[in-house]
Design an enzyme around this catalytic site. Structure first.
Site, mmCIF file in Angstrom:
data_model
loop_
_atom_site.group_PDB
_atom_site.id
_atom_site.type_symbol
_atom_site.label_atom_id
_atom_site.label_comp_id
_atom_site.label_asym_id
_atom_site.label_seq_id
_atom_site.Cartn_x
_atom_site.Cartn_y
_atom_site.Cartn_z
ATOM 1 N N CYS A 1 -31.420 -71.821 -71.815
ATOM 2 C CA CYS A 1 -31.314 -70.387 -72.073
ATOM 3 C C CYS A 1 -31.706 -70.154 -73.535
ATOM 4 O O CYS A 1 -31.350 -70.965 -74.402
ATOM 5 C CB CYS A 1 -29.875 -69.918 -71.828
ATOM 6 S SG CYS A 1 -29.595 -68.203 -72.302
ATOM 7 N N CYS B 1 -38.162 -66.457 -71.961
ATOM 8 C CA CYS B 1 -36.901 -66.294 -71.229
ATOM 9 C C CYS B 1 -36.807 -67.331 -70.109
ATOM 10 O O CYS B 1 -37.707 -67.432 -69.269
ATOM 11 C CB CYS B 1 -36.860 -64.880 -70.642
ATOM 12 S SG CYS B 1 -35.420 -64.569 -69.635
ATOM 13 N N HIS C 1 -30.582 -68.352 -75.771
ATOM 14 C CA HIS C 1 -29.516 -68.174 -76.765
ATOM 15 C C HIS C 1 -28.783 -69.467 -77.125
ATOM 16 O O HIS C 1 -28.128 -69.528 -78.156
ATOM 17 C CB HIS C 1 -28.473 -67.185 -76.232
ATOM 18 C CG HIS C 1 -28.945 -65.769 -76.186
ATOM 19 N ND1 HIS C 1 -30.068 -65.385 -75.502
ATOM 20 C CD2 HIS C 1 -28.436 -64.646 -76.742
ATOM 21 C CE1 HIS C 1 -30.224 -64.071 -75.633
ATOM 22 N NE2 HIS C 1 -29.250 -63.606 -76.374
ATOM 23 N N SER D 1 -36.220 -61.309 -72.512
ATOM 24 C CA SER D 1 -35.400 -60.162 -72.128
ATOM 25 C C SER D 1 -34.860 -59.436 -73.359
ATOM 26 O O SER D 1 -34.467 -58.281 -73.279
ATOM 27 C CB SER D 1 -34.238 -60.637 -71.256
ATOM 28 O OG SER D 1 -33.535 -61.654 -71.929
ATOM 29 N N GLU E 1 -24.629 -62.916 -78.816
ATOM 30 C CA GLU E 1 -25.019 -61.548 -79.209
ATOM 31 C C GLU E 1 -23.974 -60.948 -80.162
ATOM 32 O O GLU E 1 -24.292 -60.132 -81.009
ATOM 33 C CB GLU E 1 -25.156 -60.657 -77.968
ATOM 34 C CG GLU E 1 -26.254 -61.096 -77.015
ATOM 35 C CD GLU E 1 -27.604 -60.466 -77.312
ATOM 36 O OE1 GLU E 1 -27.645 -59.410 -77.957
ATOM 37 O OE2 GLU E 1 -28.619 -61.054 -76.896
HETATM 38 N N1 DGL Z 1 -33.279 -64.759 -72.145
HETATM 39 C C1 DGL Z 1 -32.327 -65.125 -71.116
HETATM 40 C C2 DGL Z 1 -32.592 -66.551 -70.672
HETATM 41 O O1 DGL Z 1 -33.121 -67.374 -71.408
HETATM 42 C C3 DGL Z 1 -30.899 -64.977 -71.607
HETATM 43 C C4 DGL Z 1 -30.487 -63.538 -71.804
HETATM 44 C C5 DGL Z 1 -30.528 -62.736 -70.523
HETATM 45 O O2 DGL Z 1 -29.708 -62.974 -69.620
HETATM 46 O O3 DGL Z 1 -31.408 -61.894 -70.421
HETATM 47 O O4 DGL Z 1 -32.292 -66.887 -69.557
#
Ligand code: DGL
Length: 284
Positions: free
Chosen positions: A195, A84, A197, A22, A163
């Protein structure tokens, strides 16, 4: 059996590995792939115009994931890695049904790794609201071992904290305590960082849960699975395939970064993520 698995040579082996996320969090998966498969070309797409996915519905995330995959296939990707977690939870079966290239999400590798390292059979999962609502990690874990106990917790403030670069502020520690206390009370001994992040908050999370709890980073587990898939499909570039034979002639590699909005921001924050400069960031 998919064509790529039954027929080695189905895709040119020097074609790139496609990765989408994302936004920029998927750079954790990019980094793991780059480390494990240094002779592969990589093409990364960050859907920065439509981030976050974690608060969006399954049909919307699936629609975006289809478009992202189409873009990577236009860039000749030989395999698509869904970096993601939210997209992995919602869209991977649809992508696998729709596209004739191997599609690999981060969810099953992370779950498989957690299932092997847990000692007391009680695994915690943390992720975005979407990933946790989908229950996909818990289902994957129970499919591997029906006796596993799973406690899940969404941590919606973690992504904005990362972020903003608030990786070790007192506020971050306090929010982590609020989110993680229920997992500690449930006595999990392993937590999946579900996730993109969260690996960047690893130090704070480990501090809060203590050293006796093992943290699982899906990015590394996914890179291992991708390497294995490419090997089984005869899709590794010559250097990896020929190393044993002593021939060291890698094809030149190329790393491309594409975003759907604000390439400058991706470049700036991405360099912090990766710890090195990031050239070649282009807008789709
Ligand atoms: N990339 C998303 C995940 O791993 C986290 C960031 C988003 O909510 O887009 O779920």
């Amino acid at each position: 059996m998919p064509g790529w698995l039954c027929c080695p040579g189905f895709f040119p082996v020097t074609n790139p590995i496609g990765i989408f996320d994302s936004g920029l969090g998927g750079l954790t998966v990019y980094r793991a792939l780059q480390k494990l498969l240094p002779h592969e070309s990589l093409v990364y797409l960050g859907d920065t115009a439509r981030v976050p996915y974690g608060t969006k519905s399954a049909p919307t995330v699936t629609e975006y994931s289809i478009e992202n995959t189409e873009f990577l296939l236009e860039r000749a990707a030989k395999i698509v890695v869904v970096a993601c977690n939210t997209a992995s939870a919602y869209a991977v079966p649809q992508l696998q049904a729709q596209f004739d290239v191997p599609i690999q999400g981060v969810l099953n590798p992370g779950a498989a790794h957690a299932a092997t390292v847990t000692r007391n059979g009680h695994v915690g999962v943390i992720g975005t609201s979407g990933t946790i609502a989908s229950d996909a990690y818990a289902q994957a874990l129970r499919q591997i071992n029906p006796d596993l106990q799973v406690t899940s917790q969404s941590c919606p403030l973690f992504v904005p904290l990362v972020e903003e670069g608030w990786l070790d502020r007192p506020e971050t520690v306090s929010i982590a305590q609020t989110y993680l206390t229920p997992l500690l009370e449930a006595e999990v001994d392993t937590i999946i960082l579900g996730c993109t992040h969260y690996p960047l908050l690893r130090a704070v999370i480990q501090q809060v849960v203590g050293e006796s709890v093992t943290l699982i980073d899906s990015a590394t587990a996914t890179a291992e699975v991708v390497k294995d898939m490419l090997g089984r499909g005869g899709m590794l570039p010559p250097i990896s395939a020929n190393r044993d034979a002593g021939r060291e002639h890698p094809a030149p590699t190329d790393h491309e970064f594409w975003v759907t909005d604000a390439p400058e921001r991706f470049q700036r924050v991405g360099e912090i993520f990766l710890g090195h400069s990031l050239d070649n960031v282009r807008k789709v």
